[in-house]
Design a protein around this motif. Structure first.
Motif, mmCIF file in Angstrom:
data_model
loop_
_atom_site.group_PDB
_atom_site.id
_atom_site.type_symbol
_atom_site.label_atom_id
_atom_site.label_comp_id
_atom_site.label_asym_id
_atom_site.label_seq_id
_atom_site.Cartn_x
_atom_site.Cartn_y
_atom_site.Cartn_z
ATOM 1 N N ILE A 306 -11.040 31.219 26.710
ATOM 2 C CA ILE A 306 -10.269 32.450 26.466
ATOM 3 C C ILE A 306 -11.199 33.651 26.396
ATOM 4 C CG2 ILE A 306 -8.864 33.668 24.759
ATOM 5 C CD1 ILE A 306 -7.466 31.038 24.154
ATOM 6 N N LYS A 307 -12.338 33.496 25.727
ATOM 7 C CA LYS A 307 -13.307 34.589 25.629
ATOM 8 C C LYS A 307 -13.779 35.026 27.016
ATOM 9 C CE LYS A 307 -17.834 35.739 23.670
ATOM 10 N NZ LYS A 307 -19.013 35.228 22.910
ATOM 11 N N CYS A 308 -13.954 34.071 27.911
ATOM 12 C CA CYS A 308 -14.399 34.380 29.278
ATOM 13 C C CYS A 308 -13.252 34.829 30.171
ATOM 14 C CB CYS A 308 -15.073 33.153 29.899
ATOM 15 S SG CYS A 308 -16.593 32.650 29.063
ATOM 16 N N GLY A 309 -12.011 34.686 29.694
ATOM 17 C CA GLY A 309 -10.861 35.111 30.473
ATOM 18 C C GLY A 309 -10.483 34.168 31.596
ATOM 19 N N ILE A 310 -10.820 32.888 31.456
ATOM 20 C CA ILE A 310 -10.557 31.935 32.544
ATOM 21 C C ILE A 310 -9.641 30.789 32.115
ATOM 22 C CG2 ILE A 310 -12.710 32.413 33.769
ATOM 23 C CD1 ILE A 310 -13.914 29.936 32.457
ATOM 24 N N TYR A 311 -9.078 30.864 30.919
ATOM 25 C CA TYR A 311 -8.251 29.753 30.440
ATOM 26 C C TYR A 311 -7.048 29.516 31.359
ATOM 27 C CZ TYR A 311 -5.542 26.734 27.351
ATOM 28 O OH TYR A 311 -4.836 25.668 26.832
ATOM 29 N N LEU A 312 -6.342 30.586 31.699
ATOM 30 C CA LEU A 312 -5.157 30.443 32.549
ATOM 31 C C LEU A 312 -5.533 30.020 33.965
ATOM 32 C CD1 LEU A 312 -3.014 33.510 31.396
ATOM 33 C CD2 LEU A 312 -2.792 31.115 30.715
ATOM 34 N N ILE A 313 -6.732 30.414 34.409
ATOM 35 C CA ILE A 313 -7.200 29.967 35.723
ATOM 36 C C ILE A 313 -7.416 28.460 35.708
ATOM 37 C CG2 ILE A 313 -9.019 30.198 37.452
ATOM 38 C CD1 ILE A 313 -7.339 32.701 37.174
ATOM 39 N N LEU A 314 -8.034 27.965 34.629
ATOM 40 C CA LEU A 314 -8.288 26.525 34.521
ATOM 41 C C LEU A 314 -6.982 25.737 34.382
ATOM 42 C CD1 LEU A 314 -11.427 26.604 32.201
ATOM 43 C CD2 LEU A 314 -11.369 25.964 34.607
ATOM 44 N N GLU A 315 -5.953 26.365 33.829
ATOM 45 C CA GLU A 315 -4.646 25.696 33.744
ATOM 46 C C GLU A 315 -4.130 25.324 35.137
ATOM 47 O OE1 GLU A 315 -1.939 25.137 31.514
ATOM 48 O OE2 GLU A 315 -3.220 25.163 29.743
ATOM 49 N N LYS A 316 -4.517 26.117 36.121
ATOM 50 C CA LYS A 316 -4.074 25.851 37.497
ATOM 51 C C LYS A 316 -4.662 24.548 38.040
ATOM 52 C CE LYS A 316 -3.646 30.777 38.701
ATOM 53 N NZ LYS A 316 -2.214 30.852 39.075
ATOM 54 N N LEU A 317 -5.725 24.043 37.387
ATOM 55 C CA LEU A 317 -6.323 22.786 37.835
ATOM 56 C C LEU A 317 -5.384 21.597 37.628
ATOM 57 C CD1 LEU A 317 -9.974 23.238 36.521
ATOM 58 C CD2 LEU A 317 -9.246 23.157 38.911
ATOM 59 N N LYS A 318 -4.342 21.804 36.868
ATOM 60 C CA LYS A 318 -3.408 20.699 36.642
ATOM 61 C C LYS A 318 -2.761 20.251 37.945
ATOM 62 C CE LYS A 318 -2.312 21.594 31.790
ATOM 63 N NZ LYS A 318 -1.257 21.941 30.808
ATOM 64 N N ILE A 319 -2.588 21.159 38.873
ATOM 65 C CA ILE A 319 -1.954 20.793 40.139
ATOM 66 C C ILE A 319 -2.825 19.801 40.909
ATOM 67 C CG2 ILE A 319 -2.890 22.629 41.606
ATOM 68 C CD1 ILE A 319 0.778 21.544 41.546
ATOM 69 N N ILE A 320 -4.177 19.984 40.840
ATOM 70 C CA ILE A 320 -5.084 19.037 41.488
ATOM 71 C C ILE A 320 -5.106 17.721 40.714
ATOM 72 C CG2 ILE A 320 -7.460 18.646 42.251
ATOM 73 C CD1 ILE A 320 -7.809 21.628 42.506
ATOM 74 N N THR A 321 -5.003 17.828 39.379
ATOM 75 C CA THR A 321 -4.987 16.625 38.548
ATOM 76 C C THR A 321 -3.743 15.784 38.841
ATOM 77 O OG1 THR A 321 -6.094 17.944 36.835
ATOM 78 C CG2 THR A 321 -5.246 15.783 36.185
ATOM 79 N N TYR A 322 -2.601 16.455 38.977
ATOM 80 C CA TYR A 322 -1.381 15.745 39.366
ATOM 81 C C TYR A 322 -1.574 15.045 40.711
ATOM 82 C CZ TYR A 322 1.370 18.177 35.772
ATOM 83 O OH TYR A 322 1.876 18.638 34.592
ATOM 84 N N ARG A 323 -2.169 15.746 41.631
ATOM 85 C CA ARG A 323 -2.374 15.202 42.974
ATOM 86 C C ARG A 323 -3.221 13.930 42.925
ATOM 87 N NH1 ARG A 323 -6.975 14.364 46.589
ATOM 88 N NH2 ARG A 323 -6.235 14.659 48.708
ATOM 89 N N ASN A 324 -4.315 13.983 42.149
ATOM 90 C CA ASN A 324 -5.193 12.806 42.052
ATOM 91 C C ASN A 324 -4.537 11.670 41.277
ATOM 92 O OD1 ASN A 324 -7.176 14.045 43.549
ATOM 93 N ND2 ASN A 324 -8.292 14.823 41.785
ATOM 94 N N LEU A 325 -3.709 12.028 40.292
ATOM 95 C CA LEU A 325 -2.971 11.008 39.546
ATOM 96 C C LEU A 325 -1.984 10.284 40.460
ATOM 97 C CD1 LEU A 325 -2.038 9.600 36.925
ATOM 98 C CD2 LEU A 325 -0.495 11.547 36.558
ATOM 99 N N PHE A 326 -1.258 11.024 41.268
ATOM 100 C CA PHE A 326 -0.263 10.423 42.154
ATOM 101 C C PHE A 326 -0.936 9.604 43.257
ATOM 102 C CE2 PHE A 326 3.184 13.826 41.200
ATOM 103 C CZ PHE A 326 3.293 13.318 39.913
ATOM 104 N N LYS A 327 -2.123 10.034 43.654
ATOM 105 C CA LYS A 327 -2.853 9.251 44.646
ATOM 106 C C LYS A 327 -3.227 7.885 44.052
ATOM 107 C CE LYS A 327 -6.738 9.482 47.866
ATOM 108 N NZ LYS A 327 -7.851 10.304 48.397
ATOM 109 N N LYS A 328 -3.565 7.880 42.757
ATOM 110 C CA LYS A 328 -3.883 6.604 42.098
ATOM 111 C C LYS A 328 -2.659 5.699 42.049
ATOM 112 C CE LYS A 328 -7.938 7.344 39.233
ATOM 113 N NZ LYS A 328 -8.517 7.194 37.890
ATOM 114 N N VAL A 329 -1.488 6.304 41.828
ATOM 115 C CA VAL A 329 -0.261 5.508 41.824
ATOM 116 C C VAL A 329 -0.085 4.813 43.168
ATOM 117 C CG1 VAL A 329 2.267 5.621 41.695
ATOM 118 C CG2 VAL A 329 0.866 6.962 40.104
#
Length: 421
Positions: A306-329
């Motif tokens: 939050i101090k660096c102003g990138i928290y919401l940007i890092l939240e966007k990484l969830k879309i890649i995490t979902y993608r890798n999770l579904f690939k594991k499925v």
């Protein structure tokens, strides 16, 4: 000069201005110079002595500088900012009167730098005293700097070597620092346009170009232009001086999430080198598709992000995490006929307790949309978002297209493979 009299100081400053030695004059007017600790220069009303050495507008400029030295000795940054405002405004009169010459640009840079620093300190003092709004003084300083910028930008008559336009990028970088500080990034747009339209844009000093690319890259990141942010921030990182570890670290704070969103994961050795191991806790869950660990890492390092102003940007990484999770499925079930229940169950295991099949279908559709450079795939995703009652066979086909690599690949490679040293 730190141990001289006021007369000695004024004589030396007069001499370097008359001989048009801009660098020496800039040093003598900078608050990094040792003369500011000389007790003989801490004078509240130096106008009478100064007028013996300087004509207008330099007399007003130098007198205000001496008063600013006195104010700093009393730790009064509010008064120091007021004095420095007069210094810059008086100097701008002199700068505007100079035709076909730019020897005084180093003086402009030094004076404007101190103005910004004093404005920042004055804001802090005013806030402690309960006077004014946060950032108000910085905003006023930006108006003064913009006046100086206009003088430089409007110098169209001089030859290239003597043009005041060489001062544009330095002032733009000072303005960027203020606009980012007061969170008014929209004011950066006309300045970026001015650089893009300038014939000097490829010829400014490398240090100024690195600073400029750093701020433009950050703005592009906040505008969700991650490819543009990657280009600007990568340039800044690669051309930043090798000994400037602090500056390289600042660049990496923003370059790292941009690279991750583009599918490039940094190496642990790179993060260790620049003391950015907070990102290491993010990389592993994203790569593994472990949504639970990603959420834990975001919470753990929330204050830093939050101090660096990138928290919401890092939240966007969830879309890649979902993608890798579904690939594991897909890899676990080893079939292209995938039930939505399988995805829903995987999400629940990862701590998403309140999800049902309809929401899982929406998530899959969003994944397809995110990765679909293929227009046909994008159309399917849009249709899927509108009508969630598609048959399971169509869902299987879409899931298979997503998981088997038709998404142009968010490939995960180390930072060393992309030139980050």
């Amino acid at each position: 000069m730190a141990h001289g009299t006021l007369a000695d100081y004024l004589s030396e400053l007069q001499a370097v201005i008359e001989t048009k030695e801009g660098l020496l004059a800039a040093e003598l007017l900078s608050f990094k110079h040792p003369h500011i600790v000389n007790p003989r220069l801490k004078i509240a009303n130096p106008e009478t002595q100064v007028e013996r050495y300087f004509d207008p507008p330099y007399d007003e400029m130098v007198a205000a500088h001496i008063r600013a030295v006195w104010s700093i000795s009393n730790h009064d940054f509010i008064e120091a900012y007021g004095c420095q405002t007069i210094v810059v405004q008086s100097f701008c009169k002199a700068l505007q009167s100079q035709k076909d010459e730019n020897w005084s640009l180093p003086m402009l840079f030094a004076l404007c730098l101190d103005l910004r620093l004093f404005a920042n300190s004055a804001d802090i003092q005013l806030t402690k005293k309960g006077r004014g709004k946060p950032g108000e003084t910085l905003e006023k300083a930006a108006d003064i700097l913009m006046g100086a910028f206009r003088i430089c930008a409007s110098d169209n008559r001089a030859q290239s070597a003597d043009s005041k336009k060489w001062g544009m990028l330095n002032l733009i970088n000072q303005l960027f620092k203020i606009y980012f500080k007061i969170n008014k990034l929209h004011l950066c747009k006309p300045l970026i346009r001015a650089v893009d339209n300038s014939n000097f844009k490829e010829h400014f000093s490398l240090s100024q170009q690195v600073t400029y690319k750093y701020y433009v890259g950050r703005k592009a990141m906040f505008d969700s232009d991650f490819k543009g942010a990657d280009d600007y921030l990568s340039y800044a990182f690669q051309h930043c001086h090798i000994m400037s570890r602090r500056n390289k670290r600042m660049i990496l704070i923003y370059l790292t999430p941009v690279k991750m969103l583009l599918g490039y994961m940094p190496s642990v050795s790179l993060l260790q080198k620049y003391d950015l191991l907070q990102f290491a806790d993010i990389v592993s869950p994203v790569r593994q598709g472990n949504l639970l660990q990603l959420n834990e890492a975001l919470i753990k390092h929330e204050a830093f992000f939050i101090k660096c102003g990138i928290y919401l940007i890092l939240e966007k990484l969830k879309i890649i995490t979902y993608r890798n999770l579904f690939k594991k499925v897909y890899l676990i079930l080893k079939t292209h006929q995938l039930s939505v229940d399988a995805f829903t169950s995987a999400l629940r295991i990862m701590g998403v307790d309140d999800i049902d099949n309809d929401e899982a279908q929406c998530l899959i559709a969003n994944l397809i949309y995110e990765v679909g450079n293929n227009s046909c795939m994008t159309d399917l995703a849009n249709a899927f978002c509108i009508c969630l009652n598609l048959t399971i066979n169509l869902l299987v086909l879409i899931s298979f297209a997503l998981i088997t690599g038709q998404d142009q690949g968010l490939y995960l490679i180390s930072a060393s493979e992309i030139g980050c040293k």
